[in-house]
Design an enzyme around this catalytic site. Structure first.
Site, mmCIF file in Angstrom:
data_model
loop_
_atom_site.group_PDB
_atom_site.id
_atom_site.type_symbol
_atom_site.label_atom_id
_atom_site.label_comp_id
_atom_site.label_asym_id
_atom_site.label_seq_id
_atom_site.Cartn_x
_atom_site.Cartn_y
_atom_site.Cartn_z
ATOM 1 N N LYS A 107 0.922 -1.590 0.240
ATOM 2 C CA LYS A 107 0.079 -0.109 0.319
ATOM 3 C C LYS A 107 1.083 0.765 -0.084
ATOM 4 C CE LYS A 107 -4.483 -2.036 1.900
ATOM 5 N NZ LYS A 107 -3.535 -3.949 1.878
HETATM 6 C C1 PLP Z 1 -4.742 -4.507 1.117
HETATM 7 C C2 PLP Z 1 -3.778 -5.593 0.924
HETATM 8 C C3 PLP Z 1 -4.491 -6.868 0.199
HETATM 9 C C4 PLP Z 1 -5.549 -6.706 -0.209
HETATM 10 O O1 PLP Z 1 -5.665 -5.541 -1.569
HETATM 11 P P1 PLP Z 1 -7.074 -5.106 -2.494
HETATM 12 O O2 PLP Z 1 -6.221 -4.431 -2.947
HETATM 13 O O3 PLP Z 1 -7.844 -4.880 -1.383
HETATM 14 O O4 PLP Z 1 -7.415 -6.790 -3.072
HETATM 15 C C5 PLP Z 1 -3.620 -7.587 0.654
HETATM 16 N N1 PLP Z 1 -2.245 -7.997 1.228
HETATM 17 C C6 PLP Z 1 -2.265 -7.121 2.055
HETATM 18 C C7 PLP Z 1 -1.190 -7.076 2.787
HETATM 19 C C8 PLP Z 1 -3.192 -5.688 2.403
HETATM 20 O O5 PLP Z 1 -1.926 -5.131 2.783
#
Ligand code: PLP
Length: 432
Positions: A107
């Site tokens: 993220k």
């Molecule tokens: C947010 C997140 C996801 C999921 O991603 P999306 O875009 O919401 O499908 C998967 N793995 C981790 C470690 C995350 O922080």
């Protein structure tokens, strides 16, 4: 480029407004009015381009002239200022590690890009001081806080539930200082989220504060996730097989960005949405019926989403045609025992340490490869295993090491403000 609301295709917004507001007034997600194909020369030359050049080429049509190209180029450069290595694990299977950013989660890219764009709009003077308000159950808060750290004109306020995030995650939220404040809420994540929503509805507060959310549905967090697929693909394009990406999915923003990258021309043959026990989409692809369900708690908790917002964007990309969606996207779901078992097996067979989210991605890829031949598979590792040290320890019997780059947070002082209810939150927001 204009963006329309998925609830009303005649409601258009500029990029700037979509970034600032997050969501259309009718509650719809913003979606680009068209998807521009990349030049063939660009794709052929991926290997000779820098990360910045790739990112800029991919994102520029969405931002249009709302941010000058030289400034946008700087934003992209800062956003991608770490490595995105591909690690081969088994024959025809590799992982794309997306956890080398400052908070060890994928993220970081979206959060940094959004901070860069918002920072520009504030600097330009169209927008006054902004307060970014986020509730977090762990990962989002850290990435957002880090992305916005030190950005002029922005205060970031993070609400997290007391005792319900890991020590490492709490350190990521509470040790930054500067324009970042962590509020420790007496309650659960749902309480945090309810308080944030109440603040967004509070007319008195809106008179005095410009609030925005750095939610994952914001176009400035969603679109830059396309970068991963270009940076990953260029490291595996020498394998002359059909490429398939397996994406551990929760709110489905990341995989939806991958599908958009393909729509722009990136030659990815197929996508796999790997899910934990929150499996609305997996079920939808099997039955054609989409039935939202309450989220259930799992070991891969960043994917505990019962009604993934971005699935609407995937439907839009495929003109809502079920059969087209099914041809391009497979989905498999795995429970916690399967997840820990995969972590154990992969560690024993290859020495590689998966985090629980990556493990779900790995399992989805394996399942697909069992049924389909002639593919080269890439699964995304979305978080560093150290962020889920307890789960990793239980699965493989040892604790992963904290990478050197982030060790300093282990010694910094935690600073937080305890908040018990909405009244206290409002008082706090009025004062900053
Ligand atoms: C947010 C997140 C996801 C999921 O991603 P999306 O875009 O919401 O499908 C998967 N793995 C981790 C470690 C995350 O922080």
């Amino acid at each position: 480029m204009k963006f329309f609301s998925l609830n009303n295709h005649k409601h258009f917004s500029s990029f700037e407004n979509a970034v600032l507001k997050g969501i259309a007034p009718d509650g719809g997600l913003y979606f680009p009015e068209k998807v521009e194909r990349l030049k063939e020369g660009f794709l052929k030359n991926l290997n000779s381009l820098s990360k910045k050049e790739i990112g800029l080429e991919v994102i520029k049509s969405y931002v249009g002239d709302e941010i000058p190209i030289s400034y946008l180029s700087e934003i992209v450069d800062k956003t991608l200022d770490f490595e995105f290595p591909v690690v081969p694990l088994e024959e025809n299977i590799c992982t794309l590690e997306l956890f080398h950013g400052p908070t060890l989660a994928f993220k970081d890219v979206g959060a940094r890009f959004m901070a860069g764009c918002l920072g520009y709009f504030i600097k330009k003077g169209n927008v006054g001081k902004v307060t970014v308000l986020v509730a977090t159950s762990g990962d989002t808060g850290g990435a957002v806080a880090n992305g916005f750290l030190g950005v002029e004109g922005i205060n970031v306020v993070i609400l997290y539930p007391r005792g319900k995030v890991s020590d490492f995650q709490e350190r990521q939220l509470t040790t930054l200082g500067k324009n970042i404040t962590a509020l420790e809420i007496e309650g659960t994540f749902d309480h945090c989220q309810a308080m944030v929503k109440e603040a967004f509805r509070d007319e008195d507060l809106k008179q005095v504060k410009q609030l925005t959310s750095a939610n994952s549905i914001n176009v400035a967090r969603w679109l830059p996730q396309m970068f991963y697929y270009f940076l990953g693909y260029r490291q595996v394009q020498q394998y002359e097989k059909k490429h398939v990406f397996s994406v551990p999915s929760g709110n489905f923003g990341n995989i939806c960005a991958g599908l958009l990258a393909r729509e722009m021309g990136l030659p990815i043959y197929h996508f796999i949405a790997s899910t934990n026990s929150n499996k609305v989409v997996t079920r939808y692809l099997n039955t054609g019926r989409y039935e939202a369900a309450p989220g259930v708690t799992t070991l891969s908790n960043a994917m505990d989403v019962g009604d993934p917002s971005n699935f609407r964007r995937i439907q839009e990309l495929f003109q809502n045609e079920f059969n087209t969606i099914k041809t391009n996207l497979s989905s498999y779901s795995f429970d916690d025992p399967a997840t820990t078992n995969a972590m154990k097996e992969v560690y024993l067979n290859t020495g590689y340490i998966l985090d629980p989210h990556g493990a779900v991605g790995y399992l989805g890829l394996k399942e697909f490869m069992k049924e389909n031949e002639g593919f080269y598979g890439i699964f995304l590792e979305t978080a560093h295993p150290v962020k889920f040290a307890d789960t990793v320890e239980k699965a493989i019997g040892m604790t992963p090491e904290v990478p050197e780059e982030v060790q300093d947070i282990l010694v910094k002082e935690k600073r937080k403000v305890p908040i018990r209810n909405y009244k206290e939150l409002k008082e706090f927001l009025n004062e900053i």
